[in-house]
Each structure stands twice: as C-alpha cells, then as structure tokens.
Design an enzyme around this catalytic site. Structure first.
Site, PDB file in Angstrom:
ATOM      1  N   LYS B 100     -47.330  -7.520  -4.682  1.00  0.00           N
ATOM      2  CA  LYS B 100     -48.414  -7.668  -6.017  1.00  0.00           C
ATOM      3  C   LYS B 100     -48.801  -9.693  -5.401  1.00  0.00           C
ATOM      4  O   LYS B 100     -49.621 -10.435  -6.061  1.00  0.00           O
ATOM      5  CB  LYS B 100     -47.097  -7.908  -7.251  1.00  0.00           C
ATOM      6  CG  LYS B 100     -47.726  -6.166  -7.748  1.00  0.00           C
ATOM      7  CD  LYS B 100     -49.089  -5.245  -8.342  1.00  0.00           C
ATOM      8  CE  LYS B 100     -48.620  -4.113  -8.442  1.00  0.00           C
ATOM      9  NZ  LYS B 100     -49.914  -3.597  -7.959  1.00  0.00           N
ATOM     10  N   GLU B 122     -52.446  -8.454 -16.677  1.00  0.00           N
ATOM     11  CA  GLU B 122     -51.744  -7.109 -17.324  1.00  0.00           C
ATOM     12  C   GLU B 122     -50.498  -6.772 -16.042  1.00  0.00           C
ATOM     13  O   GLU B 122     -50.523  -6.789 -14.630  1.00  0.00           O
ATOM     14  CB  GLU B 122     -53.346  -5.507 -17.553  1.00  0.00           C
ATOM     15  CG  GLU B 122     -52.749  -5.206 -15.813  1.00  0.00           C
ATOM     16  CD  GLU B 122     -53.543  -5.919 -14.995  1.00  0.00           C
ATOM     17  OE1 GLU B 122     -53.843  -6.914 -15.192  1.00  0.00           O
ATOM     18  OE2 GLU B 122     -53.241  -5.360 -13.651  1.00  0.00           O
ATOM     19  N   SER B 385     -44.418  -1.178  -0.359  1.00  0.00           N
ATOM     20  CA  SER B 385     -44.827  -1.728  -1.282  1.00  0.00           C
ATOM     21  C   SER B 385     -43.722  -2.912  -2.157  1.00  0.00           C
ATOM     22  O   SER B 385     -43.924  -3.381  -3.319  1.00  0.00           O
ATOM     23  CB  SER B 385     -45.861  -0.706  -2.112  1.00  0.00           C
ATOM     24  OG  SER B 385     -45.395   0.129  -2.763  1.00  0.00           O
TER      25      SER B 385
HETATM   26  C1  LIG Z   1     -44.279  -1.322  -5.978  1.00  0.00           C
HETATM   27  C2  LIG Z   1     -45.289  -0.913  -6.094  1.00  0.00           C
HETATM   28  N1  LIG Z   1     -45.917  -0.555  -5.300  1.00  0.00           N
HETATM   29  C3  LIG Z   1     -47.100  -0.062  -5.844  1.00  0.00           C
HETATM   30  C4  LIG Z   1     -47.626  -0.592  -6.918  1.00  0.00           C
HETATM   31  C5  LIG Z   1     -49.242  -0.176  -7.097  1.00  0.00           C
HETATM   32  O1  LIG Z   1     -50.773  -0.418  -7.564  1.00  0.00           O
HETATM   33  P1  LIG Z   1     -51.530  -0.531  -5.943  1.00  0.00           P
HETATM   34  O2  LIG Z   1     -51.718   1.105  -5.908  1.00  0.00           O
HETATM   35  O3  LIG Z   1     -52.342  -1.704  -7.003  1.00  0.00           O
HETATM   36  O4  LIG Z   1     -50.844  -1.190  -4.782  1.00  0.00           O
HETATM   37  C6  LIG Z   1     -47.002  -1.111  -8.163  1.00  0.00           C
HETATM   38  C7  LIG Z   1     -47.733  -1.445  -9.302  1.00  0.00           C
HETATM   39  O5  LIG Z   1     -47.288  -2.396  -9.816  1.00  0.00           O
HETATM   40  C8  LIG Z   1     -45.802  -1.555  -7.552  1.00  0.00           C
HETATM   41  O6  LIG Z   1     -45.108  -2.769  -8.529  1.00  0.00           O
END
Ligand SMILES: Cc1ncc(COP(=O)(O)O)c(C=O)c1O
Lengths: 264, 402
Positions: B100, B122, B385
């Site tokens: 993020k 948000e 992620s």
């Molecule tokens: C670690 C992590 N992965 C994935 C996501 C999902 O969001 P996005 O689909 O935009 O990557 C989030 C959202 O809060 C997150 O914190």
C-alpha cells in the site's frame, strides 16, 4: 405524467414571479403505510412538486439523515418496485409532478430504458440520479427522452462556466444547483456559494434552476428565492419523519413555513 | 481469430480511454461536485507521470524511504512442500508492511505538487490507512482516515499505528461497518472538502483516474519482479484481489505475455455457495460501485450486497475496473479461497518459510497449496502483499494459540 408536468410548472412559476417548492422525502417514510399520506400533507401545505427518494443501500451523496432514512425504509421492506408504487400513488393522490431520485447502479441494473419506462409508467415527470454526471448521462438521457420523462443534471459550486454551458446544452428538465459543497444535510449557515452559482447559471442559460443540498430553513430558502425557479429541501423534512412523534403534522407545518418563505 | 503481432498483449491498455474506461468498465460515476476535481486530477497525474523529475522523486522515495526493491525470494521449503517452484515478491518487507505504501507515497507527493493541504483515505485492513498516515507525516499534510467499526476492532494494531503517526481515525458505523462503508464516508468528506483535500483511494477502484493512477503507482511490483527474474520465465503469477491494487500492480507488466497465466484470488469467505463471500468477479455481476462500472455483489434491483471475508482487506463487494476488463478479455483469471483455507495458508507459510503473511496475502499462498497438483513442475510467482502482524490476534484466536 410526463416531463410536461415540470415544464408547465416552471413556466407557471415564472409567469407568477414566484419560486416553486419541491420537497424531498424518502419513499416509505415516516412509515410504509403513511408515506403517501405524508406527501399528500405536503401537497396540501403548498408543495409544487416532489422528489421521491427511492432508498439505496449506498447513498454516497447523502448525509446522516437521509442515510438513516434509506436504511430504515429498506429494512421495512421498501424496494425499487415499491418506490415506484409510492410515486404512482403520490401522483394519483396529489396530481403534482414528481421525480424519482436514485443512484446510478439501480438505473443500470435494470437498464436505462427499463428504468425510465417503469418510472414513466408510474407517472414520474423525471429522474434525479445523484452520481450521474454529464459524462455518463447520455444513455439515461436518451432513455428518458424515449419514455417522455425529463432527466435532471447537476451544477455545483465547483463546476466551471465552460462545463455549465455543456450541461445547459443538454437541455435537462431543470438544472439541480448544488447549493453547498458536501452531501445532503442541514446546515446552520449559508455560504456565498448558492448565490454565486445561481448568478453564473443565470448568465448562461434559461433552463429552469432548482437549488438544493444544505437548504433547510425558511430563512435560507427565502434568501435564495429571488435567484432560482425552485428550492428543494430534504433532510430537514426527513429528520422530522424519522424523529417526530407527530411526523405528518410536523412535516406539513415545516412545508407551510417554507412555502410561505418562498412567496414573501 | 487471428493472432496479430503482440497477440493478447494488444489487449492490454496503457491507459483507459477518453471516458476513463477499460473496455466496458470504469468511467466516472461521481457527483457533479467532484467532477471538475477528478478531471483535473487526471490531467495533473498525466503531467506528473510524464515529468521525469516527478518520476525520479517517486522512485527515489520508494528506494530510500520505503526500502525498494523488495526482494524476490525463492521459497525453497514451500516449493518442496507443494511440488512447484514458488517465488515470493516480498511486498511485506516494504516500509509499513504492505504494498500500500507505493500508492500512498505516489499520491501524497502528487497532492503536494498540486497544492493540497489535507489527505483523506479509507482503510479496511488498516494497511492503506497506515501507509497514508505515514505519507502524510512525511509530507507534512493533515490526515484523516475513515475505517469501519468492525475493522477498527479486528485490526486494532493498525489503528494504534495510524494514531501514533498523527492521523485522525474516524469510525464508520453505517452498513456492515467495513471497507465499502469507509469508502462511502471518505467520498462524502471529499465532496465537502475537495478544494483543499486529496482523497488517496487505497486500491485500484473508484472513478477515473484512480484505477489507472493506482495501477501506475503499483506497477513497480511487476516491473521490479521482471527485472529480478533476470530472464527466467514464470508460468503462473498469483495475487490476492480485494479492490485489486497489489494484483494489478503485479499483473499489468506481465499481461499478454505468452505462456504466463495470471491468477487473481478473491475471498470465498464462508464459501461461495453460502452467499457470504467477497468474490465480486467470481460470483458478482457488472454494476456501478464507488464511481466505476465493474463487477460487484448486488441484488436484482441494484442494491449493493455486503461482502464477507475473514480478511478485512478483501471484505469488499467490488473490484477495480481493470480487473473486470482482464476477466472478460481473459488477460487474467480469477479464483477464490475460503477463510479456512486462507488460515491454512498463514500456517503453511509461517512453518515452511518463517514468514507470517497478512490474511489477504495468505489467500494467494493457499491457492498455490490447493492447486499444487496442477501446478507441479511449474514456476509460480506469488505477490506476498503484506505481513501478518496486524492479524495476530485473529489468527491466534482461530488457531487456538496465544
Ligand atoms: C496486505 C494486503 N494485501 C492485499 C490487500 C487488498 O487490497 P488490494 O486488492 O487493493 O491489493 C490489502 C488491503 O488492505 C492488504 O492490506
């Protein structure tokens, strides 16, 4: 009724040199069995036309009052079909031109043609779609034309003149002037925005101008009356529908004082 | 159909069309008050992104402030366990613990460049809120983060972090009190404050230009991965999909390459058939949510349905419009993983590699484990992620430890 109902209304108020009053109420309030009576009471108190709120799950342009109203109406079983039904009964009972107010998703879920046809069948004079700007309006505007109802377009304090011209050029049934920045809801103060915006719109077009968002008291309504063809008040009335022990009497009284303020 | 030069690669859109659309998806379904700001933002972003000074500043911050490049880790023990060669893109090691930050930094310096003094956001899992609060602290801008009450409860560590960073965390109680409701509230704030405020949307969602801009700030994940692969080919690229920012950031640079299967993993929650899930592509239909036409969860009359996922970041009834486009064109495919399987993914990665993933990311890990038989002998690149610290209370409670 078709778009004609609104066209005639604005021609009439202009001829009479007055300002129309168009209250907003969420379909299904103050309760499912008294909602039509509530619109009738507003008609008796002098309302010229209605904005019938079809409750939506995610009302992004609405403040807390209308959010709570929408959620409550949905909880009590109000649907899109039910909302159109309320609109039909309101038009039958009052003869006032009425607009269905909704959001883009229900419109595109049914399809613009089906949605506007159903609105027209229910007797609507037009549609107000809170999250449908000029750029996305074409399919809905065309569908409304085919159904003989009007589509309202918005103009906000942030809208530049060049954009106002393009909005006016689409010949909406009226321009909904967003009086204040922000979502619907009562405000204690009135900023300079509504008067400035009204003057800018007037300089550009003869399309009827109706203002709403953040107009809630007779004093606020009266201050804007000279600059506009109509005034919309929503949250101040919806709050009474949600909270008052005698909602219909209270809403009728509030309507009367707003109507009086506009005819001063 | 004949395959022209580039084949499927030609389907990939460098940028959305004039209407802000990827094929049938996207657009600008926003209240009029925001339209001038959105159009201005599209121009401002395009100008900034074409300005080598801005791009250099962005990359410099990513490197020296957020710790990029994040490693590409050959997960040998997990590979052994699953019988497929797994590579992990370690976004969990980026500053603040998730991908993020890439987007938050990018949008924050854009906001500074365009003279905004206040940032709003948000957040669901709290990672985007923490990233925005961090970027705000760094750039010296005021910061307000909207967060559903349910998420405030289940991601309390991140709430504390945001407050430590000086952000005002505003609880949202409407609806299911989760991510969708937080987006609504942030939009409502923005309609009021648009003259001074920039809304840093946290995923590749929202009206144009957000989905495009967020993808551009996140594509560093895929671009960097390709460099780190040094010519080695991958067969499958996997990422979890909430709004889809980590996934589109990873997928976009690979999209249309022959022989690469892009797999987005949505939340199946309690199971698709229970109706309690977050699989907008897998089990939703096209509609308009948060300003864009995309796949979403809705009923016959267009009322938005609540999503369900153990992972706050995937607990969202919509998805970025470019994913809707990828799904329809076959540029990527979308699968789903249940809450229980995701918890298994946390366990698996923790035990085999010594890495505790975020519950969101664990969905991608779990899919690899679940589909291991079909993936045998292949090379699979997984976007990890984020890290799991924020989820420890929930994970411990479910696992009966702690
Ligand atoms: C670690 C992590 N992965 C994935 C996501 C999902 O969001 P996005 O689909 O935009 O990557 C989030 C959202 O809060 C997150 O914190």
């Amino acid at each position: 009724m078709s778009r004609r109902g609104l066209d005639d209304l604005f021609a009439r108020v202009r001829a009479e040199g007055r300002t129309a009053f168009l209250p907003f109420m969420t379909a299904g309030l103050p309760s499912p069995d008294r909602t039509v009576e509530c619109f009738e009471a507003m008609a008796d108190a002098g309302a010229d036309a209605f904005e019938v709120g079809i409750p939506y799950s995610d009302p992004m342009m609405d403040g807390p009052t209308i959010q709570v109203a929408s959620a409550r109406a949905i909880e009590q079983g109000m649907t899109l079909k039910g909302g159109f039904d309320v609109l039909r009964r309101v038009v039958e009972a009052t003869g006032k031109p009425s607009l269905a107010m909704s959001y883009a998703n229900p419109v595109f879920r049914l399809g613009p043609d089906e949605f506007s046809r159903r609105a027209a069948d229910a007797g609507a004079a037009g549609l107000i779609i809170a999250d449908l700007p000029l750029e996305e309006a074409a399919p809905v505007a065309e569908a409304c034309d085919r159904s003989g109802i009007g589509l309202v377009l918005f103009a906000a304090p942030t809208t530049q003149d060049e954009r106002l011209e393009r909005i006016a050029a689409r010949a909406p049934v009226f321009i909904y002037g967003v009086a204040e920045l922000g979502v619907t809801g009562e405000r204690d103060e009135q900023s300079d925005h509504p008067r400035t915006l009204a003057a800018r719109i007037r300089a550009i077009t003869r399309v009827p101008l109706v203002m709403g968002v953040g107009i809630s008291t007779p004093v606020q309504a009266e201050a804007l009356a000279p600059y506009v063809d109509g005034i919309i008040v929503g949250s101040a009335l919806v709050r009474r529908a949600l909270q008052s022990p005698r909602p219909i009497t209270d809403i009728a009284e509030a309507t009367r004082s707003l109507v009086d303020a506009l005819s001063e | 159909m004949t395959t022209a030069v580039g084949g499927r690669a030609a389907l990939r859109m460098d940028r959305p069309d004039e209407q802000g659309r990827f094929g049938d998806y996207g657009g600008m379904f926003a209240p009029e008050t925001l339209m001038p700001a959105l159009q201005r933002l599209a121009t401002d972003f395009a100008d900034a992104w074409a300005d080598s000074g801005f791009v250099a500043h962005f990359h410099d911050l990513l490197e020296k402030y957020t710790g990029r490049p994040t490693p590409l880790h050959a997960a040998d023990h997990l590979s052994e366990e699953t019988g497929t060669r797994v590579l992990l893109k370690r976004e969990d090691l980026a500053h603040t613990g998730a991908h993020k930050i890439n987007n938050a930094i990018g949008q924050a310096i854009l906001a500074t460049r365009t003279g905004k003094t206040r940032l709003i956001a948000e957040t669901g899992a709290g990672q985007h809120g923490v990233a925005t609060a961090t970027a705000a602290a760094y750039t010296g801008l005021e910061c307000v983060v909207y967060m559903g009450e349910k998420d405030i409860e289940r991601q309390s560590l991140n709430v504390q972090r945001m407050r430590m960073l000086g952000a005002d965390v505003v609880p949202v109680s409407a609806g299911a009190a989760t991510l969708k409701d937080a987006v609504n509230e942030a939009m409502r704030d923005w309609v009021r404050t648009v003259e001074t405020t920039h809304y840093i949307i946290g995923s590749a969602v929202g009206p144009h230009p957000f989905p495009w801009m967020v993808r551009e700030f996140q594509r560093i994940i895929g671009d960097e991965s390709i460099r780190q692969l040094e010519g080695e080919s991958v067969d499958v690229v996997v990422a979890c999909v909430g709004g889809g920012s980590n996934a589109i950031g990873m997928f976009y640079p690979f999209a249309g390459r022959d022989g690469v299967d892009l797999v987005g993993v949505e939340a199946a929650g309690h199971g698709i058939r229970t109706g309690r899930h977050g699989a907008s592509i897998g089990a939703g239909s096209p509609g308009i949510l948060h300003g864009a036409r995309t796949y979403m969860l809705q009923d016959d009359e267009g009322q938005v349905l609540e999503a369900h996922s153990i992972s706050a970041g995937l607990d969202y009834p919509g998805v970025g419009p470019e994913h809707a486009y990828f799904a329809d064109t076959g540029l990527a495919r979308y699968v789903s993983i249940t809450d229980e399987e995701a918890l298994g993914g946390v366990d698996l990665l923790s035990r085999t590699e010594g890495i505790i993933p975020a519950l969101e990311s664990a969905h991608a890990i779990a899919w690899v484990a679940k589909d291991a038989a079909r993936l045998a002998g292949k090379t699979v690149l997984v976007n990890l992620s984020g890290r799991g610290d924020k989820d420890m209370d929930m994970i411990a409670a479910k696992a009966g430890i702690g």
